[in-house]
Design a protein around this motif. Structure first.
Motif, PDB file in Angstrom:
ATOM      1  N   ILE A   1       0.932  -1.042  -0.122  1.00 13.84           N
ATOM      2  CA  ILE A   1      -0.081  -0.246  -0.019  1.00 13.84           C
ATOM      3  C   ILE A   1       0.994   1.390  -0.074  1.00 13.84           C
ATOM      4  N   VAL A   2       0.988   1.926  -1.192  1.00 11.35           N
ATOM      5  CA  VAL A   2       1.777   3.106  -1.228  1.00 11.35           C
ATOM      6  C   VAL A   2       1.334   4.148  -0.842  1.00 11.35           C
ATOM      7  N   THR A   3       1.856   5.304  -0.408  1.00 14.78           N
ATOM      8  CA  THR A   3       1.521   6.588  -0.110  1.00 14.78           C
ATOM      9  C   THR A   3       2.538   7.854  -0.639  1.00 14.78           C
ATOM     10  N   SER A   4       3.333   7.531  -1.325  1.00 15.61           N
ATOM     11  CA  SER A   4       4.315   8.315  -1.905  1.00 15.61           C
ATOM     12  C   SER A   4       4.469   7.830  -3.430  1.00 15.61           C
ATOM     13  N   THR A   5       5.132   8.596  -4.258  1.00 10.50           N
ATOM     14  CA  THR A   5       5.478   8.058  -5.699  1.00 10.50           C
ATOM     15  C   THR A   5       6.717   7.691  -5.485  1.00 10.50           C
ATOM     16  N   ALA A   6       7.524   8.228  -4.599  1.00  8.22           N
ATOM     17  CA  ALA A   6       8.728   7.614  -4.393  1.00  8.22           C
ATOM     18  C   ALA A   6       8.383   6.018  -4.028  1.00  8.22           C
ATOM     19  N   GLY A   7       7.806   5.890  -3.058  1.00  5.73           N
ATOM     20  CA  GLY A   7       7.515   4.691  -2.691  1.00  5.73           C
ATOM     21  C   GLY A   7       6.828   3.653  -3.604  1.00  5.73           C
ATOM     22  N   LEU A   8       6.102   4.329  -4.707  1.00  8.22           N
ATOM     23  CA  LEU A   8       5.244   3.551  -5.537  1.00  8.22           C
ATOM     24  C   LEU A   8       6.449   2.901  -6.486  1.00  8.22           C
ATOM     25  N   ARG A   9       7.290   3.840  -6.855  1.00 11.55           N
ATOM     26  CA  ARG A   9       8.386   3.475  -7.859  1.00 11.55           C
ATOM     27  C   ARG A   9       9.372   2.386  -7.265  1.00 11.55           C
ATOM     28  N   ARG A  10       9.673   2.356  -5.798  1.00 10.90           N
ATOM     29  CA  ARG A  10      10.343   1.496  -5.333  1.00 10.90           C
ATOM     30  C   ARG A  10       9.800   0.094  -5.358  1.00 10.90           C
ATOM     31  N   THR A  11       8.621   0.298  -4.980  1.00  9.84           N
ATOM     32  CA  THR A  11       7.534  -1.098  -4.919  1.00  9.84           C
ATOM     33  C   THR A  11       7.615  -1.692  -6.352  1.00  9.84           C
ATOM     34  N   VAL A  12       7.551  -1.027  -7.317  1.00  7.22           N
ATOM     35  CA  VAL A  12       7.453  -1.486  -8.817  1.00  7.22           C
ATOM     36  C   VAL A  12       8.944  -2.292  -8.980  1.00  7.22           C
ATOM     37  N   ALA A  13       9.939  -1.551  -8.673  1.00  5.43           N
ATOM     38  CA  ALA A  13      11.338  -1.708  -9.200  1.00  5.43           C
ATOM     39  C   ALA A  13      11.690  -3.126  -8.220  1.00  5.43           C
ATOM     40  N   GLU A  14      10.979  -3.191  -7.297  1.00  2.22           N
ATOM     41  CA  GLU A  14      11.251  -4.536  -6.584  1.00  2.22           C
ATOM     42  C   GLU A  14      10.391  -5.553  -6.769  1.00  2.22           C
TER      43      GLU A  14
END
Length: 349
Positions: A109-122
């Motif tokens: 569950i993402v709450t920032s675009t930095a976190g979103l991109r990190r989740t996708v990258a992982e």
């Protein structure tokens, strides 16, 4: 495959309905609906908005409603407002179900675009907690509590009234100008969402409510899963005037895949091919520009086109855009990058 970030799905309802097997239908699928992890991976979907929605006694998917919507013209009355005390337990169960999916290690569950991109990258699915209809939010203290729980996107109404405003009925042909605007509480909600940087979703709002948010909000305007009224004159679709207002704010529209909101005849029958979807996309691009158009499937909440039967078929739409002459960088914008850019502007992180 070109990655797809999706503006709206109703999958969490299926998780709750499955009870103890809820995470099982996510991880392995159960042969029903439009979404599960295997089909998401097969279609190139990297994330999206997962909606918390309160079911009513009747819905547009009921047998009688479907029969009516297969033979326009039709105008279904709005369902009654659902009281907060009845709505809240449903919302809690759905929010808890989304957290349960997160505990599988396959979704964040993402709450920032930095976190979103990190989740996708992982290699995990990036999920935004969205609420479609604010019946479960009693007051602004509750809004802050939901924000602390991860809520980052909110539609004040589904297609029924709430304490905050009024939705549009399922009607064809019909204007979205179907009633009153936001209530005083609704205007307070808009200001508080701006303060918390919760994205406000205009899909399902009537025209007067849309105009009220346009006057009040200091964030880019967004309709997460809507189509073009000039092509399909459903009450649920956006007029060119509304599209221009969204464009003026640097906002975005996610194209809904629901056949009945795409078809020129408004019938609730599967769309036979994707040509009319491309006409909707062309129209949105003409008014909103290349940075203002995205995708908002409505998976698990609507009747899909034949060539987009579920999430595993998402690359069919990508290929259709390619065959239609869209550049690869434009397809990437529509498929995912425009959503991520919009969220960065709205969330500020």
């Amino acid at each position: 495959m070109i990655p797809v970030f999706d503006g709206h799905n109703d999958f969490i309802q299926r998780v709750v309905a499955a009870g103890e097997n809820g995470t099982g239908i996510w991880l392995d699928g159960d042969g029903t609906g439009h979404l599960d992890l295997p089909r998401i991976k097969a279609g190139g979907m990297i994330g999206g908005f997962f909606a918390i929605w309160i079911p009513a006694e009747s819905s547009p998917n009921d047998e009688d409603a479907v029969a009516l919507m297969q033979n326009p013209p039709f105008s279904m009355p709005l369902t009654d407002e659902i009281p907060h005390d009845a709505a809240l337990p449903h919302a809690f169960r759905q929010a808890a179900a989304l957290r349960a999916l997160e505990r599988t290690g396959t979704l964040d569950i993402v709450t920032s675009t930095a976190g979103l991109r990190r989740t996708v990258a992982e290699g995990r699915i990036a999920a935004i907690m969205h609420m479609e209809g604010a019946e479960a939010i009693r007051d602004m203290d509750a809004l802050h509590l939901w924000h602390a729980a991860g809520l980052r996107s909110l539609g004040p109404v589904w297609s029924r009234p709430t304490a905050y405003g009024h939705g549009v009925p399922f009607a064809f042909p019909s204007s979205p100008d179907t009633g009153e605007g936001l209530t005083a509480a609704g205007k307070t909600l808009v200001r508080e969402c701006n303060q918390l940087r919760i994205m406000l979703d205009l899909s399902h709002l009537n025209e007067a409510g849309f105009d009220d948010i346009a006057k009040l909000s200091d964030a880019p305007l967004v309709a997460s899963h809507s189509c073009v009224h000039a092509i399909c004159p459903s009450a649920r679709n956006l007029t060119d005037r509304q599209l221009r207002i969204i464009a003026e704010t640097g906002g975005l529209v996610g194209l809904n895949y629901a056949s009945s909101f795409l078809r020129e005849d408004g019938k609730r029958l599967p769309l036979e091919n994707l040509d009319v979807m491309l006409r909707h996309l062309d129209h949105l691009l003409e008014i909103l520009g290349e940075d203002g158009v995205a995708l908002g499937s409505d998976f698990d909440g609507a009747l899909m086109p034949q060539d987009l039967a579920d999430a595993s078929a998402l690359q069919n739409l990508v290929q259709a855009m390619r065959n239609h002459g869209y550049r690869n960088d434009l397809i990437e914008k529509i498929s995912s990058e425009n959503w991520i850019s919009l969220l960065r502007k709205t969330w500020g992180n």
